[in-house]
Design an enzyme around this catalytic site. Structure first.
Site, PDB file in Angstrom:
ATOM      1  N   GLU A 145       0.829  -1.216   0.000  1.00 37.00           N
ATOM      2  CA  GLU A 145       0.000   0.000   0.000  1.00 37.00           C
ATOM      3  C   GLU A 145       0.859   1.261   0.000  1.00 37.00           C
ATOM      4  O   GLU A 145       0.390   2.360   0.310  1.00 37.00           O
ATOM      5  CB  GLU A 145      -0.955  -0.026   1.192  1.00 37.00           C
ATOM      6  CG  GLU A 145      -1.875  -1.244   1.202  1.00 37.00           C
ATOM      7  CD  GLU A 145      -3.237  -1.047   0.510  1.00 37.00           C
ATOM      8  OE1 GLU A 145      -3.806   0.042   0.583  1.00 37.00           O
ATOM      9  OE2 GLU A 145      -3.720  -2.016  -0.116  1.00 37.00           O
ATOM     10  N   HIS A 158      -4.360   1.672   7.510  1.00 34.42           N
ATOM     11  CA  HIS A 158      -2.962   1.944   7.145  1.00 34.42           C
ATOM     12  C   HIS A 158      -2.251   2.451   8.405  1.00 34.42           C
ATOM     13  O   HIS A 158      -2.878   3.098   9.259  1.00 34.42           O
ATOM     14  CB  HIS A 158      -2.866   3.051   6.082  1.00 34.42           C
ATOM     15  CG  HIS A 158      -3.355   2.650   4.732  1.00 34.42           C
ATOM     16  ND1 HIS A 158      -4.170   3.437   3.955  1.00 34.42           N
ATOM     17  CD2 HIS A 158      -3.117   1.528   3.988  1.00 34.42           C
ATOM     18  CE1 HIS A 158      -4.430   2.829   2.808  1.00 34.42           C
ATOM     19  NE2 HIS A 158      -3.809   1.669   2.804  1.00 34.42           N
ATOM     20  N   CYS A 185      -2.948  11.334   3.807  1.00 30.64           N
ATOM     21  CA  CYS A 185      -3.278  10.395   2.724  1.00 30.64           C
ATOM     22  C   CYS A 185      -3.184  11.087   1.372  1.00 30.64           C
ATOM     23  O   CYS A 185      -2.898  10.443   0.358  1.00 30.64           O
ATOM     24  CB  CYS A 185      -4.708   9.895   2.852  1.00 30.64           C
ATOM     25  SG  CYS A 185      -5.061   8.997   4.345  1.00 30.64           S
TER      26      CYS A 185
HETATM   27  O1  SUG Z   1      -7.920   2.912   0.494  1.00 30.95           O
HETATM   28  N1  SUG Z   1     -10.656   5.096   0.636  1.00 30.95           N
HETATM   29  C1  SUG Z   1      -9.219   4.908   0.693  1.00 30.95           C
HETATM   30  C2  SUG Z   1      -8.593   5.844   1.681  1.00 30.95           C
HETATM   31  C3  SUG Z   1      -7.097   5.839   1.608  1.00 30.95           C
HETATM   32  C4  SUG Z   1      -6.442   6.579   2.694  1.00 30.95           C
HETATM   33  N2  SUG Z   1      -5.021   6.570   2.546  1.00 30.95           N
HETATM   34  C5  SUG Z   1      -4.140   6.530   3.550  1.00 30.95           C
HETATM   35  N3  SUG Z   1      -4.463   6.194   4.764  1.00 30.95           N
HETATM   36  N4  SUG Z   1      -2.905   6.721   3.263  1.00 30.95           N
HETATM   37  C6  SUG Z   1      -8.898   3.452   1.032  1.00 30.95           C
HETATM   38  O2  SUG Z   1      -9.598   2.866   1.860  1.00 30.95           O
HETATM   39  C7  SUG Z   1     -12.891   4.777  -0.254  1.00 30.95           C
HETATM   40  C8  SUG Z   1     -13.544   4.609  -1.601  1.00 30.95           C
HETATM   41  C9  SUG Z   1     -15.006   4.225  -1.534  1.00 30.95           C
HETATM   42  O3  SUG Z   1     -15.393   3.548  -0.581  1.00 30.95           O
HETATM   43  O4  SUG Z   1     -15.736   4.589  -2.453  1.00 30.95           O
HETATM   44  C10 SUG Z   1     -11.384   4.563  -0.336  1.00 30.95           C
HETATM   45  O5  SUG Z   1     -10.905   3.913  -1.235  1.00 30.95           O
END
Ligand code: SUG
Length: 416
Positions: A162, A230, A347
């Site tokens: 990730e 994460h 993020c």
């Molecule tokens: O991978 N949300 C992302 C958020 C990522 C956050 N990044 C870090 N923590 N670095 C994920 O969960 C939600 C999309 C949806 O549900 O439509 C989403 O993909």
């Protein structure tokens, strides 16, 4: 060569929506089916970038990926009977969270003296697993200067990777050699652990890191089970400071000791669970802050406005500022549209330590370019997307037009 930290923020794409695709991401699950506001979301992101530039920090951008992703839909033989989650996946604007675009090892840490980037495979979540080919194209363009950068393809699947969201770097100063800390998950209880230990080890080897300057640390399964999908939801590092929740790592003391042994300048700023529970830390995204050192030299924590709404978090921050710790300022930013999908200030950015003159200038931001981006967003980004709009062909066309307008404004039509 003047090495500095450059934050590459993802421009929030015109298809930004809430489809609840990420199991274990509590905000995304909670907001599944809500109306989204892509125009407001993108403007919030640009305002955050501007705020960081005003502090004197270098700012970069990464562009939204092509959505809806027709190549993906075709490969999945999608038709009108297709699972709505697959269609929503093809529409996801999730590449905005560029902390998941790649893992970055700056030049002072690597054997060949180049900055290495490995695009993240993101295999744990179907809607995110489609990102890497287009992200790779973009990284190869931005960091095409092969005298200074080496851009790698993804770690082979099954080993979930990730990217920078599970990677921290501790060093006395950005341009000095650092200790790279890779955080993997073994179990997340009811939720998936997205970062595989072997993926982290493969990245470290590919980047040519000195094994004495690398640590592999297990994320606390309780943190994953509480919604820290994460590591950057419960810990963040900048230069010599590790800002972390008490319950971030399986072996808390052992992790701190190992960090101090390998990076003697490291200081740990720990938030005890008694002051801020894991649940409150995850709700407010206190640790998904940008911890930065502006040219003034005083470290600053850029937190989402949800931190101000949380009494325990806000009180803890005030106490921290009243003390004499290394974090001297707190800045609040509104990224609520991204936050509602589990994406805070950290993020939204990929940190690269490099000399800006070695990067394709089309990916670097200044205030007049930010003005132009705002204009494109205001003119072309949909104001609102309701859950029933996902899959609509007219909306799909306007999303494609919006992205093309941004690419041509930024002279990046080769990403079309
Ligand atoms: O991978 N949300 C992302 C958020 C990522 C956050 N990044 C870090 N923590 N670095 C994920 O969960 C939600 C999309 C949806 O549900 O439509 C989403 O993909």
């Amino acid at each position: 060569m003047s090495l500095m930290e450059i934050n590459f923020d993802g421009i929030v794409g015109p298809s930004h929506n809430y489809a609840g695709l990420s199991l274990g991401n509590l905000a995304a699950t909670r907001n599944a089916g809500a109306a989204s506001y892509p125009r407001a979301a993108a403007l919030q992101g640009i305002a955050k970038m501007r705020g960081n530039m005003e502090m004197g920090l270098e700012q970069g951008i990464l562009l939204p990926l092509p959505r809806p992703n027709e190549v993906w839909l075709e490969a999945l033989v999608a038709d009108e009977d297709t699972d709505p989650a697959i269609v929503a996946g093809a529409w996801s604007a999730s590449s905005m969270w560029t902390a998941n675009a790649a893992t970055v090892s700056p030049a002072p840490d690597t054997e060949d003296g180049k900055c290495h980037l490995t695009v993240a495979n993101l295999v744990s979540m179907p809607h995110r697993s489609q990102e890497w080919p287009d992200t790779l194209k973009q990284l190869q363009l931005a960091f095409a200067n092969s005298a200074h950068f080496a851009v790698h393809g993804p770690v082979p699947p099954t080993f979930g990777d990730e990217g920078a969201a599970n990677h921290m770097r501790l060093t006395s100063a950005h341009g000095d050699p650092g200790l790279e800390v890779f955080v993997y998950g073994r179990s997340g209880g009811r939720f998936p652990a997205r970062q595989h230990e072997q993926a982290s080890r493969i990245v470290a080897r590919k980047h040519g890191l000195d094994p004495d300057c690398v640590l592999f640390v297990e994320q606390n399964p309780d943190a994953i089970a509480a919604g820290a999908f994460h590591n950057d939801v419960v810990a963040v590092a900048n230069e010599s400071v590790l800002f972390t929740h008490e319950l971030a790592f399986t072996n808390r003391e052992g992790t701190y000791e190992a960090i101090r042994a390998k990076c003697p300048s490291a200081q740990v700023v720990e938030v005890p669970a008694a002051s801020v529970s894991l649940e409150e830390a995850i709700r407010s995204y206190l640790f998904n802050a940008q911890l930065v050192t502006p040219p003034s030299g005083e470290m600053r924590l850029v937190v989402p406005s949800e931190c101000r709404d949380s009494m325990p978090v806000w009180n803890w921050l005030q106490d921290m500022l009243a003390g004499n710790g290394p974090i001297r300022h707190v800045k609040v930013v509104d990224v609520r549209q991204s936050m509602a999908n589990g994406g805070g200030p950290a993020c939204l950015r990929l940190r690269v330590v490099a000399d800006p003159t070695t990067i394709d200038p089309r990916f670097l931001l200044n205030s007049s370019k930010a003005d132009a981006m705002e204009q494109v967003v205001t003119q072309y980004w949909p104001e609102q997307i309701d859950p029933g709009d996902i899959g609509d062909t007219t909306l799909a066309e306007s999303i494609r037009t919006a992205r093309s307008a941004m690419l041509s404004e930024l002279a990046l039509s080769e990403l079309a």
